[in-house]
Design an enzyme around this catalytic site. Structure first.
Site, mmCIF file in Angstrom:
data_model
loop_
_atom_site.group_PDB
_atom_site.id
_atom_site.type_symbol
_atom_site.label_atom_id
_atom_site.label_comp_id
_atom_site.label_asym_id
_atom_site.label_seq_id
_atom_site.Cartn_x
_atom_site.Cartn_y
_atom_site.Cartn_z
ATOM 1 N N HIS A 12 11.692 1.595 1.976
ATOM 2 C CA HIS A 12 11.406 0.187 2.276
ATOM 3 C C HIS A 12 12.449 -0.357 3.253
ATOM 4 C CE1 HIS A 12 8.248 -0.079 -0.620
ATOM 5 N NE2 HIS A 12 9.013 -0.035 -1.689
ATOM 6 N N SER A 22 0.847 -9.798 -4.686
ATOM 7 C CA SER A 22 1.145 -8.508 -5.295
ATOM 8 C C SER A 22 2.633 -8.400 -5.634
ATOM 9 C CB SER A 22 0.731 -7.389 -4.338
ATOM 10 O OG SER A 22 0.818 -6.147 -4.968
ATOM 11 N N ARG A 36 0.586 -5.112 5.271
ATOM 12 C CA ARG A 36 -0.556 -5.760 4.608
ATOM 13 C C ARG A 36 -0.533 -7.244 4.935
ATOM 14 N NH1 ARG A 36 -1.223 -5.345 -1.987
ATOM 15 N NH2 ARG A 36 -3.451 -5.825 -2.123
ATOM 16 N N TYR A 40 -3.101 -2.022 5.946
ATOM 17 C CA TYR A 40 -3.753 -1.744 4.666
ATOM 18 C C TYR A 40 -5.257 -2.047 4.732
ATOM 19 C CZ TYR A 40 -4.537 -2.168 -0.417
ATOM 20 O OH TYR A 40 -5.000 -2.024 -1.703
ATOM 21 N N GLY A 53 0.816 -1.211 0.000
ATOM 22 C CA GLY A 53 0.000 0.000 0.000
ATOM 23 C C GLY A 53 0.846 1.256 0.000
ATOM 24 N N THR A 54 2.116 1.129 -0.424
ATOM 25 C CA THR A 54 3.070 2.244 -0.395
ATOM 26 C C THR A 54 2.580 3.444 -1.198
ATOM 27 O OG1 THR A 54 4.793 0.538 -0.395
ATOM 28 C CG2 THR A 54 5.507 2.809 -0.712
ATOM 29 N N THR A 55 2.166 3.209 -2.446
ATOM 30 C CA THR A 55 1.780 4.312 -3.340
ATOM 31 C C THR A 55 0.601 5.081 -2.746
ATOM 32 O OG1 THR A 55 2.444 2.890 -5.192
ATOM 33 C CG2 THR A 55 1.197 4.869 -5.746
ATOM 34 N N LYS A 87 -4.498 -4.074 -8.624
ATOM 35 C CA LYS A 87 -5.891 -4.392 -8.243
ATOM 36 C C LYS A 87 -6.313 -3.689 -6.961
ATOM 37 C CE LYS A 87 -6.749 -8.938 -10.283
ATOM 38 N NZ LYS A 87 -7.094 -10.340 -9.964
#
Length: 327
Positions: A132, A162, A154, A220, A69-71, A290
C-alpha cells in the site's frame, strides 16, 4: 520489528516524534512521513527496507490504496503468473490459502533482518509482493530495476465506505470507533493510513503514463466490467501471455472464476482462517465484504456527495484520471 542498535533506535524515535501526528483509522496515531500518513512501525520498517532490500528484475508488485480491490488483484496476479505451474485449478494454492498469504506484503521485517532477507531471496521467482506504499516511497531498487508494478484504484466514494467498515473492525482495541461523519471528515482531509488517497492514486497514475511498460494502472470498476479482458492484459504486461491453445481451453475464464469474489468468499480458508498482519491476526473473512460498485449511495448524504465530488474534481484536475459515477 527488526532490532536496531540502541542509539539508532533512539534517533528513529526522536525523528518520528518530530513528525506531524493525527489520530489514525486503525492505529492510535499516524505520522506524516514523505507526504503520506502512516503508523510509526511502518516508518521504521520502510527505513530498514530501503537499506537492506534488494529487488530482482523479475519481481512483481501489486500496489493499491487500501480497500480498492487488493485481495482480488493479488489472487488474479498470483494465478496469472503461475498459470503454467498450476495449469489445473483443482489443486490450486488459492483453494487452500488466502491471497495475502500467497502474495505477502512487501514490508515484513520482524526479528532478525538477515533471516528475513534470506527468506525473501529464497522465494520462488517471479516473487510477487503486495504493497500500500505510495510510489515515491517504494524501495529504490524496485524503481531502478523497473520491476513490474500493477496498481488498482477504486472510485473514492466506494473506497471510503469500504475503508470505514474495514478499519473499524481491525482498529487497536483502545481506539474509539469512528463515526461515519468523523471518518468522512478525515478522508476529505486525506488523513487515513497511506493517505492522502488522491496523491497515492496520482503517484502511480503519473508513472503509468510516463512508463506504461513498467506500471499498469487498473480501475476496479473496469475489472468488474470485463474480467477476462483484464486477465489477458495483465498476462501480456507481465510477459506471460496465454497461448492460443490456452485461450481455447478456457484457461482465462477458469482463472477469472477461481479468483471471483463469490468463489473465494465461499472457500473454507477464507471463512474460518486467519492471517498475521502488522497489528494483529485478522480473520480472512474480513477481506470479503460486498465487492459491489455503487454501494456508497446507501451511505452518502447529498452534502457528502457534493463535498467529495468537489475534492475529486479539484485534486485530479488536469491529470487525465477520472471516475465514472455508478449509482
Amino acid at each position: 520489528m527488526a532490532s536496531l542498535g540502541g542509539q539508532q533506535e533512539n534517533e528513529e524515535d526522536e525523528f518520528i516524534s518530530s513528525l506531524p501526528k493525527e489520530r489514525g483509522w486503525s492505529f492510535s496515531h499516524v505520522y506524516l512521513f514523505e507526504q503520506f500518513w502512516c503508523p510509526s512501525s511502518l516508518i521504521r520498517e520502510r527505513n530498514i527496507f530501503q537499506k537492506h532490500f534488494h529487488a530482482k528484475q523479475s519481481d512483481v508488485l501489486v500496489a493499491s490504496f487500501p480497500k480498492s480491490g487488493t485481495t482480488w488483484l493479488k489472487a488474479l496476479t498470483f494465478a496469472i503468473v503461475n498459470h503454467k505451474k498450476f495449469s489445473s485449478t483443482e489443486n490450486h494454492p488459492l483453494l487452500t490459502s488466502n491471497p495475502h498469504q500467497l502474495v505477502p506484503p512487501l514490508y515484513t521485517f520482524r526479528g532478525n533482518i538477515h533471516d528475513q532477507i534470506l527468506q525473501l531471496s529464497n522465494m520462488a521467482e517471479p516473487r510477487v509482493f503486495g504493497t500500500h506504499i505510495p510510489f515515491p516511497s517504494l524501495p529504490k531498487s524496485v524503481i531502478e530495476l523497473n520491476c513490474r508494478i500493477i496498481y488498482i484504484c477504486r472510485n473514492p466514494f466506494d473506497t471510503f465506505v469500504s475503508a470505514w467498515a474495514f478499519f473499524n473492525k481491525i482498529k487497536v482495541e483502545s481506539l474509539s470507533t469512528l463515526t461515519k461523519e468523523e471518518a468522512f471528515e478525515m478522508f476529505c482531509n486525506g488523513v487515513i493510513e497511506f493517505g492522502p488517497w488522491w496523491s497515492h492514486m496520482l503517484g502511480y497514475w503519473k508513472e503509468s503514463v510516463a512508463r506504461p511498460n513498467t506500471v499498469l494502472f487498473l480501475k476496479y470498476e473496469d475489472l468488474k466490467e470485463d474480467v477476462d479482458f483484464h486477465v489477458k492484459k495483465v498476462a501480456d504486461f507481465l510477459g506471460c501471455s496465454f497461448t492460443q491453445e490456452e485461450e481455447s481451453d478456457g484457461v482465462v475464464e477458469s482463472i477469472a472464476k477461481l479468483c471471483s469474489f463469490e468463489g473465494m468468499k465461499d472457500l473454507e480458508v477464507n471463512k474460518s482462517g486467519t492471517i498475521n498482519f502488522e497489528i494483529k491476526r485478522f480473520e480472512n473473512k474480513l477481506f470479503f465484504r460486498k465487492a459491489e460498485i455503487g454501494d456508497w449511495v446507501n451511505h452518502f448524504s447529498p452534502s457528502m456527495v457534493e463535498k467529495l465530488s468537489k475534492i475529486i474534481e479539484e485534486k485530479l484536475s488536469g491529470s487525465g484520471l477520472s471516475f465514472k459515477m455508478h449509482s
